[in-house]
Design a protein around this motif. Structure first.
Motif, PDB file in Angstrom:
ATOM      1  N   PHE A   2     -45.006 -43.851 -60.195  1.00  0.00           N
ATOM      2  CA  PHE A   2     -44.373 -42.266 -60.264  1.00  0.00           C
ATOM      3  C   PHE A   2     -42.932 -42.295 -60.568  1.00  0.00           C
ATOM      4  CE2 PHE A   2     -42.119 -41.723 -56.228  1.00  0.00           C
ATOM      5  CZ  PHE A   2     -42.609 -42.434 -55.505  1.00  0.00           C
ATOM      6  N   ASN A   6     -40.959 -39.821 -62.938  1.00  0.00           N
ATOM      7  CA  ASN A   6     -39.864 -39.021 -62.628  1.00  0.00           C
ATOM      8  C   ASN A   6     -38.889 -39.259 -63.493  1.00  0.00           C
ATOM      9  OD1 ASN A   6     -41.265 -37.981 -60.220  1.00  0.00           O
ATOM     10  ND2 ASN A   6     -40.561 -39.399 -58.916  1.00  0.00           N
ATOM     11  N   GLU A 347     -29.552 -34.839 -55.334  1.00  0.00           N
ATOM     12  CA  GLU A 347     -30.649 -35.270 -55.730  1.00  0.00           C
ATOM     13  C   GLU A 347     -31.237 -36.667 -55.017  1.00  0.00           C
ATOM     14  OE1 GLU A 347     -30.499 -35.918 -60.010  1.00  0.00           O
ATOM     15  OE2 GLU A 347     -32.724 -36.573 -60.141  1.00  0.00           O
ATOM     16  N   VAL A 350     -32.295 -35.605 -51.648  1.00  0.00           N
ATOM     17  CA  VAL A 350     -33.736 -35.138 -51.551  1.00  0.00           C
ATOM     18  C   VAL A 350     -34.707 -36.130 -51.578  1.00  0.00           C
ATOM     19  CG1 VAL A 350     -35.339 -33.332 -52.686  1.00  0.00           C
ATOM     20  CG2 VAL A 350     -32.973 -32.811 -52.587  1.00  0.00           C
ATOM     21  N   PHE A 351     -34.492 -36.919 -52.618  1.00  0.00           N
ATOM     22  CA  PHE A 351     -35.308 -37.992 -52.845  1.00  0.00           C
ATOM     23  C   PHE A 351     -35.767 -38.945 -51.433  1.00  0.00           C
ATOM     24  CE2 PHE A 351     -34.670 -37.971 -57.469  1.00  0.00           C
ATOM     25  CZ  PHE A 351     -36.035 -37.589 -57.906  1.00  0.00           C
ATOM     26  N   ARG A 352     -34.363 -39.177 -51.049  1.00  0.00           N
ATOM     27  CA  ARG A 352     -34.627 -39.966 -49.818  1.00  0.00           C
ATOM     28  C   ARG A 352     -35.327 -39.225 -48.573  1.00  0.00           C
ATOM     29  NH1 ARG A 352     -34.722 -43.915 -48.493  1.00  0.00           N
ATOM     30  NH2 ARG A 352     -33.249 -44.400 -47.001  1.00  0.00           N
ATOM     31  N   THR A 353     -34.960 -37.774 -48.438  1.00  0.00           N
ATOM     32  CA  THR A 353     -35.590 -37.160 -47.457  1.00  0.00           C
ATOM     33  C   THR A 353     -37.127 -37.146 -47.727  1.00  0.00           C
ATOM     34  OG1 THR A 353     -33.680 -35.756 -47.675  1.00  0.00           O
ATOM     35  CG2 THR A 353     -35.571 -34.813 -46.444  1.00  0.00           C
ATOM     36  N   ILE A 354     -37.686 -37.137 -48.826  1.00  0.00           N
ATOM     37  CA  ILE A 354     -38.922 -37.073 -48.923  1.00  0.00           C
ATOM     38  C   ILE A 354     -39.503 -38.373 -48.861  1.00  0.00           C
ATOM     39  CG2 ILE A 354     -39.072 -34.852 -50.042  1.00  0.00           C
ATOM     40  CD1 ILE A 354     -39.734 -36.354 -52.711  1.00  0.00           C
ATOM     41  N   GLY A 355     -38.942 -39.361 -48.574  1.00  0.00           N
ATOM     42  CA  GLY A 355     -39.637 -40.640 -48.179  1.00  0.00           C
ATOM     43  C   GLY A 355     -39.514 -41.771 -49.471  1.00  0.00           C
ATOM     44  N   ILE A 356     -38.667 -41.406 -50.541  1.00  0.00           N
ATOM     45  CA  ILE A 356     -38.667 -42.636 -51.603  1.00  0.00           C
ATOM     46  C   ILE A 356     -37.830 -43.349 -51.081  1.00  0.00           C
ATOM     47  CG2 ILE A 356     -37.995 -42.722 -53.865  1.00  0.00           C
ATOM     48  CD1 ILE A 356     -39.121 -39.893 -54.393  1.00  0.00           C
ATOM     49  N   SER A 357     -37.910 -44.761 -51.223  1.00  0.00           N
ATOM     50  CA  SER A 357     -37.076 -45.722 -50.717  1.00  0.00           C
ATOM     51  C   SER A 357     -35.837 -45.962 -51.806  1.00  0.00           C
ATOM     52  CB  SER A 357     -37.835 -47.245 -50.772  1.00  0.00           C
ATOM     53  OG  SER A 357     -38.280 -47.462 -51.811  1.00  0.00           O
ATOM     54  N   LYS A 358     -34.841 -46.686 -51.346  1.00  0.00           N
ATOM     55  CA  LYS A 358     -33.699 -47.025 -51.839  1.00  0.00           C
ATOM     56  C   LYS A 358     -34.046 -47.713 -53.282  1.00  0.00           C
ATOM     57  CE  LYS A 358     -30.742 -46.968 -47.827  1.00  0.00           C
ATOM     58  NZ  LYS A 358     -29.781 -47.421 -46.972  1.00  0.00           N
ATOM     59  N   GLN A 364     -35.672 -45.998 -60.494  1.00  0.00           N
ATOM     60  CA  GLN A 364     -35.800 -44.658 -61.115  1.00  0.00           C
ATOM     61  C   GLN A 364     -34.487 -44.442 -62.103  1.00  0.00           C
ATOM     62  OE1 GLN A 364     -37.329 -41.088 -59.292  1.00  0.00           O
ATOM     63  NE2 GLN A 364     -35.801 -39.953 -60.851  1.00  0.00           N
ATOM     64  N   PRO A 486     -28.676 -39.926 -46.423  1.00  0.00           N
ATOM     65  CA  PRO A 486     -29.463 -38.718 -46.664  1.00  0.00           C
ATOM     66  C   PRO A 486     -28.753 -37.487 -45.818  1.00  0.00           C
ATOM     67  CG  PRO A 486     -30.898 -40.141 -45.887  1.00  0.00           C
ATOM     68  CD  PRO A 486     -29.641 -41.031 -46.030  1.00  0.00           C
TER      69      PRO A 486
END
Lengths: 494, 233
Positions: A2, A6, A347, A350-358, A364, A486
């Motif tokens: 994904f 993105n 941005e 937001v990505f980090r908050t919804i659990g997308i890893s560093k 990405q 975050p």
């Protein structure tokens, strides 16, 4: 994954930002393509020229070396020098053949020369007051003077030794059909058109020449040539320098020489060697085989290298330009990436908050940049490929012009005749330096267009350089993603 | 110091407790040794209930919310989620599968459509769903948004609609707990009421634990329990 989806959404929805980055990379890619294409093509040209250029070695008389042992200011010294000069052992055709038996010598050819008087023909000459006889009116000739014989006979051992014809100084205007089949064996000659007109000679006519003892020799005319060399003679002359030069084959002259003691022919050999680096070894071998040490070997390396001077200059300029472009481009990209990342802080939060890893986030962002960079590099390569040909030819044309100017300047420096450029002397009518060969101008004419080509090598080099540049310049911004908290980002947002 | 209004604090974990904060403290990295954002906080949060965390500015509400949502780790004490210490859990996985977070400023990605924002969260959670767009539309409808909004950029939606998208996003992976930071702070009364109804439904009908950080008296009226935070002196 994904993150690539993105990345694609981000690229397509944030056009302004990506077009800006892409435009900078495109400019860098375009400049790199041009410089890489010029660089590679110039390298190919230099290599191919180096491979195709015949590596020649000749023998020359080292006057300086001989004279240094004598005090030429005094009468006694001059006499000693004269005696030494007369006793220097010259070398024969057989000696040359022996010299050529060397692992570093691939082949050889030679010219054989001496002079004869006319018997059935007259020398093409009109004495004028502006043509002092002492110099024979031929400063670039073979040292003719009033006491010399009428005609210079130059005998060539093979077609490749006919340098005047190869370099275009002489061009054949009339020739018998089978001329080249018989040209190197028997008493056949090519004469200057001026001499032919002066004596009303045509093809197949026979001419007679005689030596100082009155022995006559008959030759058949199989060709008539014209001398294209522009006269550098400051004095007026009706005839070209080669009007009384008769071209024949070396065998014919060697046979005549062997049959008559009064004729003193001189041999001028050229050896084709495998590498210029072996010149010294070859010289040592020649000395061991009996060559007098007042002779030294000379190569055409300088002339050969001078021929590609312009191409080398363009290559060097291209390399410097490439480095500067990469440095400036790298700095601009670095700054742009840092600004970009700071702008995208929210941005990232937001990505980090919804659990997308560093790691995924970095991947990405990196893939976004790589896609933009890749597209820009391809477009840049296309634009660069279109521009590289005219740009490189334009660069080379200025180099050729500057080369020609310096050649002309050199001619003017010497007044068109006289001293050798190394100051070693030379007199009017004696051995003139060949100004043209010094700057390589005549040879570079062969490269009047460099025609830089963007091939797969250039594209691969561009991709490696471009992507490396993008990677290095974005490294700092990618690392900074790892440091963003975050909580801090979202607090700032609040 | 924290003050519990409706119930005494309990450190022992009851069966129904989904999240237990035990003597948690937090210091910022640049703070002096005695400077705490929050200090010795102990709260329990149960499934099926709505909680409000109140406090004045600087009392540590956002910090506490960050600790609960796994955006930060507490510097002292323990936070247990479903009996597991958050220190032993991958917080990225925790955030993308166990807990839904809703912010006052929605925190949606403006260049994406409503459905893309939801699908992004679905993707992050690693759920294998055949038709993610359909799932996103269903989630939007569950929070009162028409399916027509699915392909609209979120910037073209009103504040209330954006907040509904944010809630739908937080629900995309069916988390056990929803944490909301001033979720109605930017909304009018009518919309606030509608959003709170969604939270009540999530807690009381779907058995989720909802924690709302708020100043709003309207929010405090509908919650089951309120925790008051006071600034650490």
């Amino acid at each position: 994954m994904f993150i690539f989806k993105n990345a694609w959404i981000s690229i397509t929805r944030n056009k302004g930002r990506n077009i800006l980055i892409g435009a900078i990379i495109l400019v860098i890619a375009c400049a790199c393509t041009i410089t890489l294409a010029i660089n590679n093509t110039a390298s190919d040209l230099i290599n191919s020229y180096s491979n195709s250029y015949q590596k020649e070695l000749t023998l020359s008389f080292d006057r300086k070396q001989m004279m240094k042992d004598f005090d030429t200011n005094g009468e006694e010294g001059r006499e000693q020098a004269k005696e030494k000069f007369e006793n220097i052992a010259s070398y024969s055709v057989d000696d040359v053949a022996t010299f050529a038996e060397n692992d570093h010598i691939e082949s050889y050819y030679y010219t054989y020369s001496f002079s004869l008087n006319g018997n059935s023909i007259e020398k093409a000459e009109i004495e004028t007051e502006s043509q002092p006889g002492g110099f024979g009116g031929r400063p670039n000739g073979k040292g003719q003077n009033k006491n010399s014989l009428d005609f210079t006979l130059n005998g060539y051992s093979s077609i490749e030794s006919m340098s005047e014809f190869i370099n275009g100084t002489y061009t054949m205007s009339e020739i018998r059909d089978n001329a080249w089949d018989i040209a190197f064996d028997g008493n056949y000659v090519f004469i200057n058109k001026e001499l032919a007109d002066y004596n009303e000679l045509v093809l197949n006519d026979k001419i007679k020449l005689e030596d100082e003892d009155g022995n006559t020799y008959e030759f058949e005319i199989i060709g008539i040539f014209e001398d294209n060399e522009k006269s550098v003679d400051s004095m007026m002359s009706m005839f070209s320098n080669s009007a009384n030069t008769i071209v024949t084959n070396a065998n014919a002259l060697v046979n005549i020489d062997n049959s008559n003691d009064s004729i003193k022919g001189s041999i001028n050999p050229t050896f084709i060697i495998d590498d210029y680096e072996n010149a010294e070894a070859i010289q040592s071998d020649f000395y061991e085989k009996g060559l007098d040490e007042t002779y030294v070997v000379q190569t055409n390396q300088e002339t050969a290298e001078a021929a590609v001077t312009s191409v080398k200059n363009v290559k060097s300029f291209a390399t410097t330009f490439l480095i500067i472009t990469l440095l400036i481009g790298g700095v601009v990209l670095f700054i742009l990436n840092m600004i970009n990342i700071r702008e995208r802080k929210y941005e990232i939060g937001v990505f980090r908050t919804i659990g997308i890893s560093k790691l995924k986030l970095t991947m990405q962002f990196a893939s976004e940049l790589l896609v933009v960079a890749f597209v820009a590099l391809i477009i840049g390569a296309g634009v660069g490929a279109t521009m590289s040909k005219p740009v490189s030819n334009s660069l080379l044309s200025s180099e050729i012009e500057s080369s020609t100017n310096s050649s002309e300047q050199m001619k003017n420096n010497f007044g068109g005749m006289g001293e050798r450029p190394d100051g070693s002397g030379g007199n009017r009518g004696g051995n003139m330096p060949d100004f043209n060969k010094m700057s390589g101008t005549p040879n570079i004419q062969a490269y009047d267009s460099i025609d830089a080509v963007v091939n797969i090598t250039v594209i691969l080099e561009l991709l490696v350089i471009g992507l490396s540049l993008v990677f290095v310049s974005s490294l700092a911004s990618m690392i900074s993603i790892q440091r963003f908290s975050p909580l801090t980002i979202l607090k700032e947002r609040s | 110091m924290a003050k519990k209004i409706k119930e005494n604090k309990k450190i022992d974990i009851k069966d129904n407790v989904i999240l237990s904060i035990q003597n948690a403290s937090y210091q910022y990295s640049d703070a002096t040794s005695d400077e705490y954002a929050i200090k010795n906080i102990s709260y329990d949060f149960e499934k099926g209930k709505i909680y409000a965390i109140r406090g004045r500015s600087g009392s540590g509400k956002t910090t506490l919310l960050s600790l609960i949502s796994g955006l930060e780790r507490c510097t002292e004490g323990t936070i247990l989620f479903d009996g597991k210490d958050l220190k032993d859990i991958n917080l990225d996985t925790y955030r993308n599968s166990q807990i839904g977070i809703v912010f006052q400023s929605y925190n949606l990605l403006p260049y994406m459509t409503a459905s893309e924002n939801i699908i992004l969260s679905l993707d992050a959670s690693g759920q294998k769903i055949d038709n993610k767009k359909q799932k996103a539309i269903e989630l939007m409808e569950s929070v009162g948004l028409k399916s027509d909004y699915a392909d609209r950029r979120v910037l073209r939606l009103s504040g209330g609609e954006q907040q509904r998208v944010a809630i739908a996003r937080s629900l995309s992976y069916n988390p056990k707990m929803i944490v909301a930071d001033e979720p109605t702070g930017n909304l009018d009364k009518q919309t606030e009421s509608e959003i709170l109804d969604i939270f009540k439904k999530l807690a009381h009908e779907e058995g989720k634990c909802v924690i709302i950080v708020t100043h709003s008296p309207n929010v405090c009226e509908i919650v089951d329990e309120i925790y008051d935070l006071k600034k650490v002196k």
